[in-house]
Write a protein that holds these residues in place. Structure first.
Motif, PDB file in Angstrom:
ATOM      1  N   LEU A 190     -20.553  11.425  -3.630  1.00 40.85           N
ATOM      2  CA  LEU A 190     -21.647  10.717  -4.303  1.00 40.85           C
ATOM      3  C   LEU A 190     -22.722  10.313  -3.296  1.00 40.85           C
ATOM      4  CD1 LEU A 190     -22.674   9.593  -6.992  1.00 40.85           C
ATOM      5  CD2 LEU A 190     -21.316   7.531  -6.574  1.00 40.85           C
ATOM      6  N   THR A 191     -22.292   9.845  -2.144  1.00 40.58           N
ATOM      7  CA  THR A 191     -23.231   9.450  -1.096  1.00 40.58           C
ATOM      8  C   THR A 191     -23.986  10.659  -0.553  1.00 40.58           C
ATOM      9  OG1 THR A 191     -21.731   7.647  -0.486  1.00 40.58           O
ATOM     10  CG2 THR A 191     -23.462   8.210   1.091  1.00 40.58           C
ATOM     11  N   VAL A 192     -23.294  11.770  -0.421  1.00 42.96           N
ATOM     12  CA  VAL A 192     -23.932  13.013   0.022  1.00 42.96           C
ATOM     13  C   VAL A 192     -25.033  13.421  -0.950  1.00 42.96           C
ATOM     14  CG1 VAL A 192     -23.554  15.497   0.299  1.00 42.96           C
ATOM     15  CG2 VAL A 192     -21.973  13.864   1.347  1.00 42.96           C
ATOM     16  N   ALA A 193     -24.732  13.389  -2.241  1.00 39.78           N
ATOM     17  CA  ALA A 193     -25.713  13.789  -3.249  1.00 39.78           C
ATOM     18  C   ALA A 193     -26.943  12.887  -3.216  1.00 39.78           C
ATOM     19  CB  ALA A 193     -25.074  13.774  -4.634  1.00 39.78           C
ATOM     20  N   VAL A 194     -26.721  11.586  -3.114  1.00 47.41           N
ATOM     21  CA  VAL A 194     -27.843  10.642  -3.087  1.00 47.41           C
ATOM     22  C   VAL A 194     -28.679  10.835  -1.823  1.00 47.41           C
ATOM     23  CG1 VAL A 194     -28.462   8.196  -2.959  1.00 47.41           C
ATOM     24  CG2 VAL A 194     -26.688   8.955  -4.556  1.00 47.41           C
ATOM     25  N   THR A 195     -28.013  11.007  -0.692  1.00 40.49           N
ATOM     26  CA  THR A 195     -28.734  11.210   0.572  1.00 40.49           C
ATOM     27  C   THR A 195     -29.582  12.475   0.518  1.00 40.49           C
ATOM     28  OG1 THR A 195     -26.917  10.145   1.777  1.00 40.49           O
ATOM     29  CG2 THR A 195     -28.489  11.432   3.066  1.00 40.49           C
ATOM     30  N   CYS A 196     -29.015  13.560   0.056  1.00 38.84           N
ATOM     31  CA  CYS A 196     -29.748  14.826  -0.001  1.00 38.84           C
ATOM     32  C   CYS A 196     -30.919  14.749  -0.968  1.00 38.84           C
ATOM     33  CB  CYS A 196     -28.807  15.959  -0.383  1.00 38.84           C
ATOM     34  SG  CYS A 196     -27.593  16.353   0.893  1.00 38.84           S
ATOM     35  N   GLU A 197     -30.726  14.083  -2.089  1.00 38.41           N
ATOM     36  CA  GLU A 197     -31.832  13.960  -3.042  1.00 38.41           C
ATOM     37  C   GLU A 197     -32.945  13.078  -2.479  1.00 38.41           C
ATOM     38  OE1 GLU A 197     -33.844  15.212  -6.251  1.00 38.41           O
ATOM     39  OE2 GLU A 197     -31.873  15.897  -5.586  1.00 38.41           O
ATOM     40  N   ALA A 198     -32.568  12.031  -1.743  1.00 37.84           N
ATOM     41  CA  ALA A 198     -33.582  11.187  -1.103  1.00 37.84           C
ATOM     42  C   ALA A 198     -34.389  11.979  -0.080  1.00 37.84           C
ATOM     43  CB  ALA A 198     -32.916   9.981  -0.439  1.00 37.84           C
ATOM     44  N   ILE A 199     -33.710  12.876   0.631  1.00 39.88           N
ATOM     45  CA  ILE A 199     -34.376  13.705   1.636  1.00 39.88           C
ATOM     46  C   ILE A 199     -35.327  14.703   0.977  1.00 39.88           C
ATOM     47  CG2 ILE A 199     -33.983  15.539   3.335  1.00 39.88           C
ATOM     48  CD1 ILE A 199     -31.312  13.992   3.973  1.00 39.88           C
ATOM     49  N   ILE A 200     -34.856  15.384  -0.049  1.00 38.65           N
ATOM     50  CA  ILE A 200     -35.702  16.361  -0.743  1.00 38.65           C
ATOM     51  C   ILE A 200     -36.900  15.666  -1.382  1.00 38.65           C
ATOM     52  CG2 ILE A 200     -35.787  17.992  -2.680  1.00 38.65           C
ATOM     53  CD1 ILE A 200     -32.851  18.674  -2.039  1.00 38.65           C
ATOM     54  N   SER A 201     -36.668  14.513  -1.973  1.00 40.38           N
ATOM     55  CA  SER A 201     -37.756  13.744  -2.574  1.00 40.38           C
ATOM     56  C   SER A 201     -38.804  13.358  -1.532  1.00 40.38           C
ATOM     57  CB  SER A 201     -37.195  12.486  -3.247  1.00 40.38           C
ATOM     58  OG  SER A 201     -38.240  11.687  -3.770  1.00 40.38           O
ATOM     59  N   PHE A 202     -38.336  12.960  -0.347  1.00 41.02           N
ATOM     60  CA  PHE A 202     -39.264  12.596   0.723  1.00 41.02           C
ATOM     61  C   PHE A 202     -40.111  13.791   1.157  1.00 41.02           C
ATOM     62  CE2 PHE A 202     -40.041  12.698   5.324  1.00 41.02           C
ATOM     63  CZ  PHE A 202     -40.975  11.673   5.416  1.00 41.02           C
TER      64      PHE A 202
END
Length: 213
Positions: A177-189
């Protein structure tokens, strides 16, 4: 047909082109770092560097994308080999310990840094380097059933009290779950330049935006 066919339909050609050419350095190849590297590579990132001097242990196999035959090998090297075999992504694997003395050498080509180290000394070195050279940096960490994903400007390095504790509770579902949130935050940035931080709790499956006044 592209390997990233479905991702491309969701993100758009313009965003996928940004991801492909965006240099990202992942500091740590453990539970978070290895899965983040795999997730980003399978999302279309093509310029990934992974820094980790640790070797694979049997206890890593339930939360990290390694195999029994990999035990004893460098995490970063095996991760690079596996992802090249899987999708052809060439990861720059650095099997060195990152310290305040070699950050300039190991992080010099980074356009974005992901800090998922498991000790506060290395986290501090990454934070200081990102602050000094104004490089976007996101920190992800977890404990028991709680995790945080926080951008560098508002991140505080945790105490080193538990740095040497090897036996700690860790659920694979919190990791993923943390991996998914981190990756989405990165792509969004990368797509929008917006830096979004989050807290995550497993027991109630809650992902909350972390706002700072």
């Amino acid at each position: 047909m592209s390997i990233f066919f479905h991702e491309q339909l969701y993100r758009s050609n313009a965003v996928m082109a940004k991801l492909k050419n965006y240099p990202v350095t992942i500091c740590g190849a453990g539970a978070l770092g290895a899965n983040i590297a795999e997730n980003l590579a399978r999302s279309g990132f093509d310029k990934l560097t992974v820094i980790d001097c640790d070797h694979i242990e049997e206890r890593n196999l339930s939360t990290q994308p390694y195999y029994r035959g990999d035990v004893g090998a460098f995490k970063a090297k095996i991760l690079a080999n596996n992802l090249y075999r899987a999708i052809g992504t060439k990861i720059d694997a650095k099997t060195k310990e990152l310290t305040s003395e070699n950050t300039s050498q190991l992080l010099k080509d980074s356009q974005l840094i992901i800090d998922v180290f498991d000790n506060s000394v290395a986290r501090q070195a990454v934070k200081d380097y990102a602050d000094q050279f104004q490089i976007p940096c996101i920190h992800a960490g977890l404990s028991a059933d709680y995790a945080e994903v926080i951008w560098n400007e508002v991140y505080r390095v945790p105490s080193d009290v538990n740095d040497d504790v090897c036996d700690y509770p860790l659920a694979r579902n919190l990791v993923m779950l943390t991996v998914a949130v981190t990756c989405e935050a990165i792509i969004s940035f990368i797509a929008t330049k917006e830096q979004r931080s989050f807290t995550i709790t497993l027991k109630d499956l809650a992902v909350q935006s972390l706002c700072f006044a």
